[in-house]
Design a protein around this motif. Structure first.
Motif, PDB file in Angstrom:
ATOM      1  N   GLU A   1       0.832  -1.210   0.000  1.00 49.43           N
ATOM      2  CA  GLU A   1       0.000   0.000   0.000  1.00 49.43           C
ATOM      3  C   GLU A   1       0.864   1.257   0.000  1.00 49.43           C
ATOM      4  O   GLU A   1       0.491   2.286  -0.582  1.00 49.43           O
ATOM      5  CB  GLU A   1      -0.956  -0.012   1.191  1.00 49.43           C
ATOM      6  N   PHE A   2       2.018   1.191   0.625  1.00 49.45           N
ATOM      7  CA  PHE A   2       2.946   2.322   0.598  1.00 49.45           C
ATOM      8  C   PHE A   2       3.449   2.560  -0.822  1.00 49.45           C
ATOM      9  O   PHE A   2       3.663   3.713  -1.223  1.00 49.45           O
ATOM     10  CB  PHE A   2       4.115   2.048   1.544  1.00 49.45           C
ATOM     11  N   GLY A   3       3.611   1.488  -1.593  1.00 50.78           N
ATOM     12  CA  GLY A   3       3.987   1.658  -2.999  1.00 50.78           C
ATOM     13  C   GLY A   3       2.940   2.421  -3.779  1.00 50.78           C
ATOM     14  O   GLY A   3       3.254   3.282  -4.615  1.00 50.78           O
TER      15      GLY A   3
ATOM     16  N   PRO B   1       3.579  -0.394  -9.375  1.00 49.88           N
ATOM     17  CA  PRO B   1       4.434   0.253  -8.365  1.00 49.88           C
ATOM     18  C   PRO B   1       4.258  -0.313  -6.962  1.00 49.88           C
ATOM     19  O   PRO B   1       5.206  -0.299  -6.158  1.00 49.88           O
ATOM     20  CB  PRO B   1       4.001   1.726  -8.425  1.00 49.88           C
ATOM     21  N   SER B   2       3.065  -0.815  -6.649  1.00 53.86           N
ATOM     22  CA  SER B   2       2.833  -1.361  -5.310  1.00 53.86           C
ATOM     23  C   SER B   2       3.463  -2.739  -5.159  1.00 53.86           C
ATOM     24  O   SER B   2       4.110  -3.035  -4.139  1.00 53.86           O
ATOM     25  CB  SER B   2       1.331  -1.409  -5.019  1.00 53.86           C
ATOM     26  N   LYS B   3       3.277  -3.613  -6.163  1.00 55.71           N
ATOM     27  CA  LYS B   3       3.944  -4.917  -6.120  1.00 55.71           C
ATOM     28  C   LYS B   3       5.458  -4.737  -6.106  1.00 55.71           C
ATOM     29  O   LYS B   3       6.177  -5.457  -5.404  1.00 55.71           O
ATOM     30  CB  LYS B   3       3.535  -5.758  -7.333  1.00 55.71           C
ATOM     31  N   PHE B   4       5.940  -3.779  -6.857  1.00 58.92           N
ATOM     32  CA  PHE B   4       7.370  -3.484  -6.945  1.00 58.92           C
ATOM     33  C   PHE B   4       7.949  -3.146  -5.571  1.00 58.92           C
ATOM     34  O   PHE B   4       9.026  -3.613  -5.190  1.00 58.92           O
ATOM     35  CB  PHE B   4       7.545  -2.315  -7.916  1.00 58.92           C
ATOM     36  N   MET B   5       7.202  -2.371  -4.776  1.00 60.64           N
ATOM     37  CA  MET B   5       7.710  -1.918  -3.482  1.00 60.64           C
ATOM     38  C   MET B   5       7.828  -3.058  -2.488  1.00 60.64           C
ATOM     39  O   MET B   5       8.616  -2.974  -1.529  1.00 60.64           O
ATOM     40  CB  MET B   5       6.798  -0.812  -2.928  1.00 60.64           C
ATOM     41  N   GLU B   6       7.082  -4.140  -2.687  1.00 59.65           N
ATOM     42  CA  GLU B   6       7.130  -5.269  -1.757  1.00 59.65           C
ATOM     43  C   GLU B   6       8.528  -5.881  -1.652  1.00 59.65           C
ATOM     44  O   GLU B   6       8.880  -6.459  -0.618  1.00 59.65           O
ATOM     45  CB  GLU B   6       6.150  -6.359  -2.200  1.00 59.65           C
ATOM     46  N   HIS B   7       9.318  -5.779  -2.706  1.00 56.64           N
ATOM     47  CA  HIS B   7      10.630  -6.433  -2.706  1.00 56.64           C
ATOM     48  C   HIS B   7      11.514  -5.924  -1.571  1.00 56.64           C
ATOM     49  O   HIS B   7      12.336  -6.682  -1.045  1.00 56.64           O
ATOM     50  CB  HIS B   7      11.343  -6.198  -4.042  1.00 56.64           C
ATOM     51  N   TRP B   8      11.351  -4.664  -1.187  1.00 63.05           N
ATOM     52  CA  TRP B   8      12.292  -4.094  -0.218  1.00 63.05           C
ATOM     53  C   TRP B   8      12.123  -4.665   1.185  1.00 63.05           C
ATOM     54  O   TRP B   8      13.100  -4.822   1.913  1.00 63.05           O
ATOM     55  CB  TRP B   8      12.189  -2.568  -0.240  1.00 63.05           C
ATOM     56  N   ILE B   9      10.894  -5.032   1.557  1.00 65.03           N
ATOM     57  CA  ILE B   9      10.721  -5.605   2.899  1.00 65.03           C
ATOM     58  C   ILE B   9      11.338  -6.997   2.979  1.00 65.03           C
ATOM     59  O   ILE B   9      11.649  -7.495   4.065  1.00 65.03           O
ATOM     60  CB  ILE B   9       9.221  -5.666   3.295  1.00 65.03           C
ATOM     61  N   LEU B  10      11.564  -7.626   1.849  1.00 65.35           N
ATOM     62  CA  LEU B  10      12.138  -8.969   1.830  1.00 65.35           C
ATOM     63  C   LEU B  10      13.653  -8.957   1.663  1.00 65.35           C
ATOM     64  O   LEU B  10      14.285 -10.019   1.686  1.00 65.35           O
ATOM     65  CB  LEU B  10      11.516  -9.784   0.683  1.00 65.35           C
ATOM     66  N   SER B  11      14.244  -7.792   1.481  1.00 64.03           N
ATOM     67  CA  SER B  11      15.678  -7.734   1.224  1.00 64.03           C
ATOM     68  C   SER B  11      16.466  -8.008   2.507  1.00 64.03           C
ATOM     69  O   SER B  11      16.088  -7.557   3.597  1.00 64.03           O
ATOM     70  CB  SER B  11      16.061  -6.360   0.674  1.00 64.03           C
ATOM     71  N   PRO B  12      17.570  -8.758   2.420  1.00 63.68           N
ATOM     72  CA  PRO B  12      18.385  -9.029   3.613  1.00 63.68           C
ATOM     73  C   PRO B  12      18.844  -7.750   4.305  1.00 63.68           C
ATOM     74  O   PRO B  12      18.914  -7.705   5.543  1.00 63.68           O
ATOM     75  CB  PRO B  12      19.568  -9.817   3.035  1.00 63.68           C
TER      76      PRO B  12
END
Length: 659
Positions: A456-458, A486-497
């Motif tokens: 949702e932030f995306g 853009p919202s699906k795209f932003m999800e990647h960052w919460i999963l980054s090491p």
């Protein structure tokens, strides 16, 4: 009577005075702002001046500001803080707004002037030409070319569809509110402490002793993932999946009428099906193209899901049912992937996840978020944040994260004011809403809930970073199958090491999360694709059949939906489709994920916070709104059209053999 909806808002950012707005203010305010907008439209339609971009299309863009302000506040409250007084007037508000919009769409004088500008559009600049083309298509889609008899029927259909949508949403809210499960300490085997504490707090708030579980999706998924009580898992699963499927809040008659009316509406416009009408201006362009993507993904996903089920059957020692899947998948993650969902949740407090989202936006786009306690929200849980960068103010963001009975379920983003600069800069006012269980400032989220916050932030970033001239083209006003990109795209960052490490998640747990990302993807993809296929099927019937229950059943049989999975949303509570904008377009999540996976691969190559890549994404995707075709924006960022390979790779389905 003083009416804050009709006053000038002189507070910070021109934000709505939510502490003074009440349900009783809306109907009187609508009388005034609709009359004002009608006068503005009359001035545009009734003039004898030669039609031009400025005196027709730009003038339409400038009109209706007061109406838009009141309308956006109402829909914000009706979805996020819908007390009984708001719910009581929602049908009337919907009907008034629909009648008003239809009168504008069906004004032959106004359409003639828009059509004249459309005929001369090649002489305009790119953004102006795009606006004129959108405006013309909007009038046509609204019935402007119909004869008087057809226009009258079209208007009746739209008003009735608005009424039915409101009733559908109210039924879902009522069904959610009517059900809860009150347990004792003896019933909690397997449930982590965070889940127990949240359930205890809910019971206390309801005036009970014990542990209360609701039909909020996060609550249900937590219970199904951790509870060792198979009988209770089945009880929760059946309650969740059967909402509004008969009983006091039965939505089937409403669904049948909605689908029939949508079909009739599409036929009036000259389309064979509602799906054809809906997808004409999408990236997919046609139901066949959307279905082709779904079926390609479905084939691989179903085969993978069946293999996953065989593994879970072996782990359980019996043939699992739908209420068992999440529990044994969680056991498998613990035993084979060393991933403990409860342990992850201990690290993901709400405040930390929100701060991480803000930090990511800072590192990517140079944004800063400052809490504004002087700006009231619509509930004490709502917080306001001033957003800025090195150039100055960017906009205002409200966050509303905590579940409560007055809110619709799920998660969404909305706009109280969109960005524009037709007569000077206007900053956006944006909000995001989720439904997380409240404990205290340390409210803990599952990995999926943290992903939802980032999702949702995306959307919010897409709206906040818009840089267009005309409000109709701003931010998220893009094709439905592009808006989730853009919202699906932003999800990647919460999963980054890197980000997870900043939460204090141990390295071994981070590694387990990475391993688990491609685990259970058959299940996740089947859930999503199955719901998308059903949605397309029911809206792509040339017969206009109203027996939607049987269409759902026949579609699930045709595609071979595994009984132990089921679709992500049963139709009787599928608010995206029957009380939202995703009818015939739920496929958009997978379509957008093709774009998202491809775009993120560029960041994987360049670096998670690469400033050049982030600047290009901001400029070519987030800032552009609908000023050009969505595919052109993707190509401008990526240098080519999207490739499905990245989606299949991300979901672990790339090398899965066909059925």
């Amino acid at each position: 009577m003083s009416n804050p909806l009709l006053e000038r808002w002189d507070g910070p950012f021109g934000a709505p005075p939510f502490d003074r707005i009440e349900a009783r203010h809306f109907l009187p305010a609508l009388d005034v702002v609709i009359e004002k907008h009608e006068a503005e439209i009359e001035a545009i339609a009734g003039t004898t001046d030669v039609p031009s971009f400025d005196n027709v299309v730009a003038a339409i863009e400038r009109s209706g500001t007061a109406l838009a302000r009141a309308r956006r506040v109402f829909w914000t409250l009706s979805s996020a803080q819908a007390d009984e007084n708001l719910r009581a007037i929602e049908p009337e508000v919907s009907a008034r707004l629909t009648r008003h919009a239809t009168r504008i769409d069906h004004d032959p004088r106004l359409f003639a002037r828009v059509a004249a500008v459309w005929q001369a559009r090649e002489d305009l600049g790119p953004e102006e030409r795009r606006l004129v083309e959108n405006s013309y298509r909007g009038f046509v889609a609204g019935g402007a070319l119909l004869d008087p008899t057809a226009k009258a029927r079209f208007a009746e259909i739209d008003i009735r569809l608005g009424e039915l949508s409101v009733r559908f949403g109210h039924n879902v809210m009522a069904a959610n509110a009517d059900w809860s499960l009150l347990l004792t300490e003896d019933d909690l085997a397997g449930l982590p402490e965070a889940i127990r504490s949240a359930a205890s707090r809910r019971a206390e708030q309801a005036g009970s002793r014990g542990y209360r579980f609701t039909l909020d999706r996060g609550d249900v998924e937590d219970f199904l993932s951790f509870s060792e009580r198979r009988d209770l898992r089945e009880q929760v699963w059946r309650a969740f999946t059967s909402r509004c499927d008969g009983g006091a809040h039965d939505n089937w008659p409403i669904i049948d009428e909605i689908v029939a009316l949508r079909h009739e509406r599409a036929r009036l416009l000259g389309f064979a099906t509602y799906a054809e009408a809906k997808l004409e201006d999408s990236m997919a362009r046609s139901p066949d193209a959307a279905m082709a993507l779904l079926e390609r993904v479905w084939t691989s996903a179903r085969e993978q899901a069946l293999r996953e089920k065989a593994e879970l059957d072996a782990l359980a020692g019996f043939v699992i049912e739908a209420w068992d899947w999440r529990f044994y998948a969680e056991q498998q993650r613990r035993e084979h992937l060393a991933l403990d969902g409860g342990a992850v949740k201990q690290h993901l407090t709400l405040d930390k996840v929100r701060s991480a989202a803000f930090e990511c936006a800072g590192r990517l786009y140079g944004l800063r978020f400052s809490a504004r306690s002087d700006i009231p929200g619509w509930h004490p849980d709502v917080r306001a944040w001033a957003v800025s960068d090195d150039q100055g103010d960017v906009g205002l963001l409200y966050t509303d994260y905590i579940a409560r009975p007055e809110k619709h379920g799920g998660a969404w983003m909305g706009s109280l004011r969109v960005q524009e600069q037709i007569d000077g800069p206007v900053l956006p006012i944006i909000y995001t809403v989720t439904n997380f269980a409240k404990l205290d400032a340390g409210t803990r989220l599952s990995l999926d809930e943290a992903r939802t916050l980032f999702h949702e932030f995306g959307h919010a970033l897409h709206a906040l970073l818009s840089r267009v001239t005309y409000p109709s083209l701003a931010g998220t006003a893009v094709a439905r199958d592009f808006v989730e990109f853009p919202s699906k795209f932003m999800e990647h960052w919460i999963l980054s090491p890197e980000i997870l490490g900043e939460f204090g998640v141990p390295s071994e747990l981070i590694e387990a999360i990475a391993r688990a990302e491609q685990a259970d993807q058959g299940f996740a993809t089947v859930e999503l694709a199955g719901a998308s296929i059903v949605d397309l099927d029911i809206h792509n019937q040339t017969s206009g059949s109203t027996d939607v229950r049987n269409i759902e059943r026949a579609t699930l049989h045709r595609i071979g939906m595994p009984d132990a999975i089921g679709i992500r949303h049963r139709l009787p509570h599928f608010t995206h489709v029957f009380d939202g904008g995703y009818a015939a377009a739920y496929y958009s999540y997978l379509w957008s994920e093709v774009l998202d996976a491809d775009a993120f691969s560029a960041f994987e190559d360049a670096g998670l916070f690469d400033p050049v890549m982030a600047g290009r994404f901001r400029q070519e995707i987030l800032a552009r709104g609908d000023t050009r075709d969505a595919m052109a924006s993707f190509v401008a960022f990526r240098g080519r059209e999207p490739n499905e390979h990245f989606l299949l790779r991300a979901r672990g389905l790339e090398d899965t053999p066909a059925a």
